[in-house]
Design a protein around this motif. Structure first.
Motif, PDB file in Angstrom:
ATOM      1  N   ASP A 161     -12.515  17.703 -32.151  1.00 21.52           N
ATOM      2  CA  ASP A 161     -13.688  17.607 -31.283  1.00 21.52           C
ATOM      3  C   ASP A 161     -14.808  18.518 -31.791  1.00 21.52           C
ATOM      4  O   ASP A 161     -14.548  19.559 -32.420  1.00 21.52           O
ATOM      5  CB  ASP A 161     -13.340  18.018 -29.852  1.00 21.52           C
ATOM      6  CG  ASP A 161     -12.436  17.002 -29.174  1.00 21.52           C
ATOM      7  OD1 ASP A 161     -12.408  15.840 -29.642  1.00 21.52           O
ATOM      8  OD2 ASP A 161     -11.751  17.365 -28.199  1.00 21.52           O
ATOM      9  N   GLN A 162     -16.038  18.107 -31.497  1.00 20.01           N
ATOM     10  CA  GLN A 162     -17.212  18.932 -31.769  1.00 20.01           C
ATOM     11  C   GLN A 162     -17.919  19.200 -30.441  1.00 20.01           C
ATOM     12  O   GLN A 162     -17.903  18.346 -29.536  1.00 20.01           O
ATOM     13  CB  GLN A 162     -18.167  18.213 -32.725  1.00 20.01           C
ATOM     14  CG  GLN A 162     -17.611  18.011 -34.123  1.00 20.01           C
ATOM     15  CD  GLN A 162     -17.513  19.312 -34.903  1.00 20.01           C
ATOM     16  OE1 GLN A 162     -18.092  20.325 -34.514  1.00 20.01           O
ATOM     17  NE2 GLN A 162     -16.744  19.287 -36.000  1.00 20.01           N
ATOM     18  N   ALA A 165     -20.043  16.568 -29.136  1.00 20.96           N
ATOM     19  CA  ALA A 165     -19.384  15.274 -28.942  1.00 20.96           C
ATOM     20  C   ALA A 165     -18.297  15.389 -27.883  1.00 20.96           C
ATOM     21  O   ALA A 165     -17.289  14.700 -27.935  1.00 20.96           O
ATOM     22  CB  ALA A 165     -18.793  14.785 -30.254  1.00 20.96           C
ATOM     23  N   THR A 168     -15.606  12.703 -26.405  1.00 23.30           N
ATOM     24  CA  THR A 168     -15.535  11.554 -27.314  1.00 23.30           C
ATOM     25  C   THR A 168     -14.421  11.767 -28.322  1.00 23.30           C
ATOM     26  O   THR A 168     -14.368  12.799 -28.995  1.00 23.30           O
ATOM     27  CB  THR A 168     -16.867  11.365 -28.064  1.00 23.30           C
ATOM     28  OG1 THR A 168     -17.896  11.108 -27.117  1.00 23.30           O
ATOM     29  CG2 THR A 168     -16.778  10.203 -29.032  1.00 23.30           C
ATOM     30  N   ARG A 169     -13.524  10.820 -28.371  1.00 19.64           N
ATOM     31  CA  ARG A 169     -12.491  10.851 -29.417  1.00 19.64           C
ATOM     32  C   ARG A 169     -13.060  10.220 -30.681  1.00 19.64           C
ATOM     33  O   ARG A 169     -13.725   9.193 -30.637  1.00 19.64           O
ATOM     34  CB  ARG A 169     -11.252  10.087 -28.961  1.00 19.64           C
ATOM     35  CG  ARG A 169     -10.460  10.811 -27.866  1.00 19.64           C
ATOM     36  CD  ARG A 169      -9.216  10.019 -27.519  1.00 19.64           C
ATOM     37  NE  ARG A 169      -9.540   8.740 -26.892  1.00 19.64           N
ATOM     38  CZ  ARG A 169      -8.816   7.633 -27.041  1.00 19.64           C
ATOM     39  NH1 ARG A 169      -7.754   7.634 -27.824  1.00 19.64           N
ATOM     40  NH2 ARG A 169      -9.165   6.516 -26.423  1.00 19.64           N
ATOM     41  N   ARG A 170     -12.755  10.849 -31.816  1.00 22.16           N
ATOM     42  CA  ARG A 170     -13.308  10.375 -33.084  1.00 22.16           C
ATOM     43  C   ARG A 170     -12.187  10.201 -34.107  1.00 22.16           C
ATOM     44  O   ARG A 170     -11.256  11.004 -34.163  1.00 22.16           O
ATOM     45  CB  ARG A 170     -14.353  11.357 -33.608  1.00 22.16           C
ATOM     46  CG  ARG A 170     -15.500  11.590 -32.597  1.00 22.16           C
ATOM     47  CD  ARG A 170     -16.452  12.681 -33.048  1.00 22.16           C
ATOM     48  NE  ARG A 170     -15.739  13.881 -33.416  1.00 22.16           N
ATOM     49  CZ  ARG A 170     -15.970  14.589 -34.535  1.00 22.16           C
ATOM     50  NH1 ARG A 170     -16.880  14.205 -35.384  1.00 22.16           N
ATOM     51  NH2 ARG A 170     -15.284  15.672 -34.795  1.00 22.16           N
ATOM     52  N   ALA A 510     -15.716   4.668 -39.423  1.00 25.04           N
ATOM     53  CA  ALA A 510     -15.797   5.760 -38.447  1.00 25.04           C
ATOM     54  C   ALA A 510     -15.795   5.161 -37.041  1.00 25.04           C
ATOM     55  O   ALA A 510     -16.565   4.238 -36.746  1.00 25.04           O
ATOM     56  CB  ALA A 510     -17.060   6.575 -38.667  1.00 25.04           C
ATOM     57  N   ALA A 512     -15.845   6.150 -32.850  1.00 21.04           N
ATOM     58  CA  ALA A 512     -16.007   7.128 -31.767  1.00 21.04           C
ATOM     59  C   ALA A 512     -15.699   6.420 -30.453  1.00 21.04           C
ATOM     60  O   ALA A 512     -16.252   5.351 -30.173  1.00 21.04           O
ATOM     61  CB  ALA A 512     -17.420   7.693 -31.756  1.00 21.04           C
TER      62      ALA A 512
END
Length: 515
Positions: A161-162, A165, A168-170, A510, A512
């Motif tokens: 995680d950021q 973000a 939100t799963r990335r 990618a 999200a």
């Protein structure tokens, strides 16, 4: 032990060759039959036009047989079949099934290993004792490794995680490219096919294999095994030999092809890149080389020079990574000339069916003339011919060139700069270590190279300074299924083998996912 047999034994140990058993000797001396058919959409068949082209034995110059000659209609059908198999079947998503199919292919080809070795002698002109490496065992060894990777590779990667973000799963998802056009050369046809087909299929792609017209039977034998001994679905792998370069070029211009994976000359590589601009398609290229073998001043030159010289005659010099420039210190140059000249007079060459032979013929009359023209150019530009230089007096039938050694080669001479693809070695001297590195880097190529020193750390330091994609330090062997193969500069784009080679056949997505 004679000088010839001693050199033969040493070269054999380095390049995986060995004495053939009686069954293989008997097989290779029979009249070959080959497997003449295309593989398109799961069916082995003739070309739609009914056309065939001849397969010529480079040792005898006799026509051994014919092969179905794919035309535009056949290539169109192969591309359509590969596209349909990728878009409409579960091949791209069923990892376990892909693994099982590739393991079946490995088992089937292993049962045909002696036939593959004999085929290499018949259509490549490979010396029989050298066919246990790239013409069979090394090539087949790629399949189980990539088969396992098909199921165990981490196709999805979750990212941390950021702060910006939150919630939100990335993730990164790696997915197959799609339809791959695999275009292979004639010098190591089975190995180069496997470096493309094994990872392409393992990664979930479908493929069209276009082999070189000089060596079609490796590919059509592969087609037979695929059709008869595996569960690979129709359209997943299509094999279309053709004698027409314009037909082959259709694979590089069709927008339904997602990746062109090519091994061959730099000139053809440029054309493939140009064609890819029109369709905005991916390419991977393994191209030419002019590799340097650097013997540092503390290396055992007396032991190394004969082997370094003889290596260039392996496969009749028809290998892009072969060390065709031998770099020695100025203070040891005269000694190296004497050693290399003696080695070149001792290299066993001739009929590749004979167990003692190390060097067979060039692949064709055209290739022989190309090599002879470079030899003439070397003499014209002032290099000293120390050994060989022509067609052997006792080999007037077959596309043979004598093992050839040049000394006093200028750094910018044609034979020091261009890929000859024949049994021709340039013996060159350098002043000091910096000069050796500069000389090694003084070509448009950057495929491979070698360094020898009594101090392994020193050799490694020099290897790091050479601008090449593969380097051998004190005899280390850089071909392995888990090591990536690729070049710098005009020697290519991308990689073969290893995880990097597998990932050449994947796209990155990618993703999200909101909370």
């Amino acid at each position: 032990m004679t000088a010839a047999s001693e050199l033969q034994t040493t070269l054999g140990a380095m390049w995986g060759s060995r004495d053939p058993q009686p069954d293989l000797l008997d097989l290779v001396r029979r009249t070959p039959s080959g497997s003449p058919l295309l593989l398109v959409d799961g069916k082995r068949r003739e070309a739609r036009s009914g056309a065939r082209f001849e397969n010529v034995d480079p040792t005898t110059e006799r026509v051994m047989g014919t092969t179905a000659d794919a035309g535009p209609d056949d290539v169109e059908e192969a591309i359509a079949a590969a596209r349909r198999a990728f878009d409409e079947t579960s091949w791209s998503t069923d990892h376990a099934f892909r693994r099982r199919c590739l393991e079946q292919l490995h088992a089937g080809l292993a049962r045909a290993a002696d036939e593959l070795r004999a085929t290499a002698v018949w259509e490549v002109g490979a010396a029989l004792r050298t066919t246990f490496a790239f013409h069979s065992d090394f090539a087949l060894d790629l399949l189980p490794w990539f088969a396992e990777l098909a199921e165990t590779y981490a196709y999805d990667t979750v990212l941390p995680d950021q702060p910006w973000a939150a919630g939100t799963r990335r993730m990164l998802a790696r997915e197959p490219v799609g339809v791959v056009a695999a275009i292979t050369p004639w010098n190591f046809p089975l190995y180069t096919a496997m470096t493309k087909i094994a990872p392409a299929l393992a990664a979930g792609n479908t493929a069209i294999l276009k082999p070189a017209p000089q060596t079609p039977w490796h590919a059509t034998l592969l087609a037979r095994v695929v059709a008869e001994e595996t569960d690979i679905p129709a359209g997943v792998l299509n094999i279309v030999p053709t004698s027409d370069n314009q037909v082959a070029e259709l694979l590089t211009t069709d927008p339904r092809v997602d990746l062109v994976h090519f091994t061959g000359s730099t000139a053809v590589g440029r054309r493939i890149i140009a064609n890819s601009a029109e369709r905005i398609g991916r390419v991977a290229l393994e191209l030419g080389g002019k590799s340097a073998n650097i013997l540092l001043d503390d290396a055992p030159i007396a032991d190394l020079v004969p082997v370094a010289a003889g290596m260039v005659c392996w496969s009749a010099g028809q290998g892009c990574v072969l060390p065709t420039r031998l770099l020695v210190p100025e203070s040891r140059y005269d000694e190296a000339v004497e050693l290399a000249t003696a080695a070149y007079h001792a290299i066993p060459y001739g009929d590749p069916r004979e167990p003692a032979v190390v060097q067979g013929p060039q692949i064709s009359a055209a290739q022989r003339e190309r090599v002879l023209s470079f030899i003439a150019k070397g003499r014209e530009e002032g290099a000293t011919l120390l050994a060989g230089g022509g067609v052997p007096a006792d080999q007037q039938t077959g596309f043979f060139v004598e093992p050839t050694l040049f000394g006093d080669v200028a750094r910018d001479a044609t034979i020091a700069q261009q890929e000859i693809f024949g049994p021709v070695l340039c013996l060159m001297s350098y002043r000091d270590e910096d000069d050796a590195v500069a000389l090694a880097n003084n070509t448009a190529y950057g495929l491979a190279g070698s360094v020898f020193s009594g101090n392994p750390d020193r050799a490694l330091s020099v290897a790091r300074r050479v601008r090449s994609g593969m380097m051998s330090v004190n005899g280390g062997f850089f071909y392995a299924r888990d090591l990536p193969v690729g070049g710098y500069k005009q020697s290519g784009l991308g990689h073969e083998c290893g995880v990097l080679g597998f990932e050449e056949f994947l796209e990155t997505k990618a993703i999200a996912i909101g909370s």
